[in-house]
Structure formats: C-alpha cells, structure tokens
Design a protein around this motif. Structure first.
Motif, PDB file in Angstrom:
ATOM      1  N   UNK A 121       0.888  -1.285  -0.092  1.00 30.30           N
ATOM      2  CA  UNK A 121      -0.202   0.172   0.220  1.00 30.30           C
ATOM      3  C   UNK A 121       0.881   1.313  -0.070  1.00 30.30           C
ATOM      4  N   UNK A 122       2.028   1.255   0.818  1.00 35.43           N
ATOM      5  CA  UNK A 122       2.918   2.509   0.813  1.00 35.43           C
ATOM      6  C   UNK A 122       3.482   2.598  -0.739  1.00 35.43           C
ATOM      7  N   UNK A 123       3.738   1.778  -1.430  1.00 33.62           N
ATOM      8  CA  UNK A 123       4.326   1.754  -2.639  1.00 33.62           C
ATOM      9  C   UNK A 123       3.343   2.267  -3.580  1.00 33.62           C
ATOM     10  N   UNK A 124       2.379   1.784  -3.799  1.00 33.49           N
ATOM     11  CA  UNK A 124       1.031   2.614  -4.600  1.00 33.49           C
ATOM     12  C   UNK A 124       0.697   3.846  -4.117  1.00 33.49           C
ATOM     13  N   UNK A 125       1.033   4.063  -2.833  1.00 28.64           N
ATOM     14  CA  UNK A 125       0.564   5.377  -2.257  1.00 28.64           C
ATOM     15  C   UNK A 125       1.559   6.620  -2.432  1.00 28.64           C
ATOM     16  N   UNK A 126       2.917   5.903  -2.622  1.00 27.77           N
ATOM     17  CA  UNK A 126       3.850   6.893  -3.165  1.00 27.77           C
ATOM     18  C   UNK A 126       3.940   6.916  -4.506  1.00 27.77           C
ATOM     19  N   UNK A 127       3.457   6.194  -5.191  1.00 25.64           N
ATOM     20  CA  UNK A 127       3.349   6.205  -6.989  1.00 25.64           C
ATOM     21  C   UNK A 127       2.342   7.376  -7.212  1.00 25.64           C
ATOM     22  N   UNK A 128       1.267   7.343  -6.342  1.00 20.49           N
ATOM     23  CA  UNK A 128       0.155   8.246  -6.620  1.00 20.49           C
ATOM     24  C   UNK A 128       0.599   9.594  -6.237  1.00 20.49           C
ATOM     25  N   UNK A 129       1.315   9.790  -5.245  1.00 22.05           N
ATOM     26  CA  UNK A 129       1.835  11.051  -4.982  1.00 22.05           C
ATOM     27  C   UNK A 129       3.040  11.605  -5.903  1.00 22.05           C
ATOM     28  N   UNK A 130       3.680  10.793  -6.492  1.00 18.69           N
ATOM     29  CA  UNK A 130       4.495  11.118  -7.482  1.00 18.69           C
ATOM     30  C   UNK A 130       3.890  11.542  -8.741  1.00 18.69           C
ATOM     31  N   UNK A 131       2.881  10.827  -9.216  1.00 19.15           N
ATOM     32  CA  UNK A 131       2.067  11.186 -10.137  1.00 19.15           C
ATOM     33  C   UNK A 131       1.478  12.448 -10.141  1.00 19.15           C
ATOM     34  N   UNK A 132       0.727  12.674  -9.022  1.00 16.51           N
ATOM     35  CA  UNK A 132       0.109  13.976  -9.092  1.00 16.51           C
ATOM     36  C   UNK A 132       0.872  15.043  -8.891  1.00 16.51           C
ATOM     37  N   UNK A 133       2.260  14.672  -8.448  1.00 18.16           N
ATOM     38  CA  UNK A 133       3.423  16.211  -8.401  1.00 18.16           C
ATOM     39  C   UNK A 133       3.681  16.289  -9.992  1.00 18.16           C
ATOM     40  N   UNK A 134       3.585  15.346 -10.605  1.00 18.27           N
ATOM     41  CA  UNK A 134       3.983  15.446 -12.162  1.00 18.27           C
ATOM     42  C   UNK A 134       2.685  15.750 -12.894  1.00 18.27           C
ATOM     43  N   UNK A 135       1.719  15.843 -12.439  1.00 20.91           N
ATOM     44  CA  UNK A 135       0.260  16.413 -13.027  1.00 20.91           C
ATOM     45  C   UNK A 135      -0.252  15.196 -14.018  1.00 20.91           C
ATOM     46  N   UNK A 136      -0.193  13.961 -13.461  1.00 21.89           N
ATOM     47  CA  UNK A 136      -0.614  13.136 -14.247  1.00 21.89           C
ATOM     48  C   UNK A 136      -1.509  11.888 -13.550  1.00 21.89           C
TER      49      UNK A 136
END
Length: 263
Positions: free
Chosen positions: A215-230
């Motif tokens: 869950x932490x991995x996917x949560x980190x991925x979601x945060x990274x995607x949001x920071x990139x506007x995707x």
C-alpha cells in the motif's frame, strides 16, 4: 530445461514450462518469477491449472542459488556488487527476460508481440524493479505480488529502496507511473518473524509488513504522479484472506493476466 543467457554464459538458469492443451505459437507467453526459495518448478505447477483456461504458455524462470546467489543477483538485479560498486547495464539480470522473449520469437515458439509477467515475494521485487528501470517494451501486463520491499518511485531515496543514485531524472518517472502495473497484496501477509522477511531500517521505513508496504508503494506512486500532473496507471488489488502464499497469489493473478492478454 537448462538455459544460458547470452550475458551470463557460465551461469545456468532453469526454465519450467506449463503448456496448454491447444497450444499454438499465436498464443501469448507469461513469465513467472519465483520467490526466495528459487523453486521454479513449484511455481510452474501453481500455473498448470490456469494455462488451458487462460490460453497462454507459462514459463517459470528459475534463478538457482549456485548461479545467481543471494539477493543482489535476483531481488536487486545485479546493479551493484557486494562492495557497492556499480555494474554495467549489460550485467544487470533484468535483461534476461527480454532476451528470452526475443529468443522465443526468433525460434517461432511464439508470435505474440508482447508477454505477461508475474512475480511473487522475491519475484515481486524482481518484477517491479525490472519495470522501474525501463524493461517494459514487450510487457503487456505485469503483476507483482507480496514483495518484501520496493524501489519507491522517488529519486531522493537511494536504490534499491528508491530510484535515487542511478542517474535517473524526473523525465524517467512518467513512463513508469503510466505503465499498467498491478500490485497484489494478500491481506494476511502481515507476518514479521520469518527468516526471509526484510527487517533492516530501510525496509522498515516502507511499512511494518509486506501488506503495508504494498500500500505504501502505490501511495508513493500516486503522490509522484500527482506531483507530475498525471494519473497513476498502477492498480492495487487486495487478495482477502491470503498470506505469503505463492500458489494462492498465482490463482488470483492468473485470470487477471489472461483477461488483459486478450485485449
């Protein structure tokens, strides 16, 4: 059968195949990656029940301990030596699967343009790290299940717990975050006393157990995607009532992979 990759001619792998009754070269291939016990034959057997319904050839790629010892060669792809020195990309074990797939195409064993990918436990570590470093070209669907640790999509965290210290740039993140990776997490995979559970400080920062780390991995991925506007293309699927079990996680993954290979 014994198999030798061109980059590692002195290090034998073992390929264990499960072929559907109606096999033809037009059918796709799924590469299956075992856990820390290096028990490729067992993982082949886990997929025997699924190849007919799924319409694919399953090949479990076994990395024997005597050829590819310990976690650096398998879990972490041989990017670093034991003393921390960098290996050249041609020495990374993440290239083995892509070269095997090309060999299967060259020999006419499959004519499918892309393949499926599954890894459980240590194999889940191998699969998602392989994809993280760009080995995605011929992968139609990938599932990483019950991994012990993850390479977080964060350039501020050093490899292998993140993607830092590899020379990657922010421009390398969108293709990874936009790839349809599925993370399977057994809801009962919460044990912390096993001999192979990663307990070091870098591992524990990712969560108290494998289920939490997924869950932490996917949560980190979601945060990274949001920071990139995707929008993150990854999917997280909980598998209720299942712990650290390669057979039952294979049962959960097989129909998902078969459906996506048919698209």
């Amino acid at each position: 059968m014994a198999y030798r990759d061109q980059a590692f001619p002195d290090r034998a792998l073992h390929l264990h195949a499960a072929r559907p009754v109606g096999w033809s070269p037009a059918m796709p291939v799924v590469f299956v990656h075992h856990g820390v016990r290096r028990n490729g034959r067992d993982y082949r057997d886990y997929w025997l029940a699924h190849v007919d319904a799924g319409g694919f050839l399953a090949i479990a790629i076994e990395f024997p301990d005597d050829s590819f010892p310990e976690y650096l060669w398998y879990h972490f792809g041989n990017l670093r030596t034991k003393d921390g020195a960098a290996n050249p990309p041609e020495a990374w074990t993440f290239g083995i699967g892509p070269r095997l797939f090309q060999a299967l195409r060259d020999q006419g064993i499959t004519t499918a343009p892309r393949h499926g990918l599954f890894g459980h436990s240590a194999g889940g570590q191998y699969v998602h790290r392989m994809l993280s470093l760009g080995y995605r070209e011929h992968v139609a669907v990938a599932v990483a299940a019950n991994a012990g640790t993850y390479a977080m999509p964060d350039l501020g965290i050093a490899w292998p717990w993140g993607l830092g210290a590899l020379g990657l740039a922010q421009a390398d993140l969108p293709p990874l975050l936009g790839f349809p990776l599925t993370i399977l997490a057994g809801t009962e995979d919460t044990g912390t006393t096993g001999a192979h559970f990663p307990k070091g400080p870098n591992s524990m920062r990712q969560g108290p157990h494998r289920y939490g780390r997924a869950h932490a991995y996917v949560r980190t991925g979601r945060q990274a995607a949001e920071a990139l506007g995707m929008t993150l293309a990854w999917e997280l699927i909980d598998v209720p009532g299942v712990g650290h079990d390669g057979a039952r996680m294979s049962d959960a993954a097989a129909p998902l992979i078969a459906e996506r290979l048919r698209r």
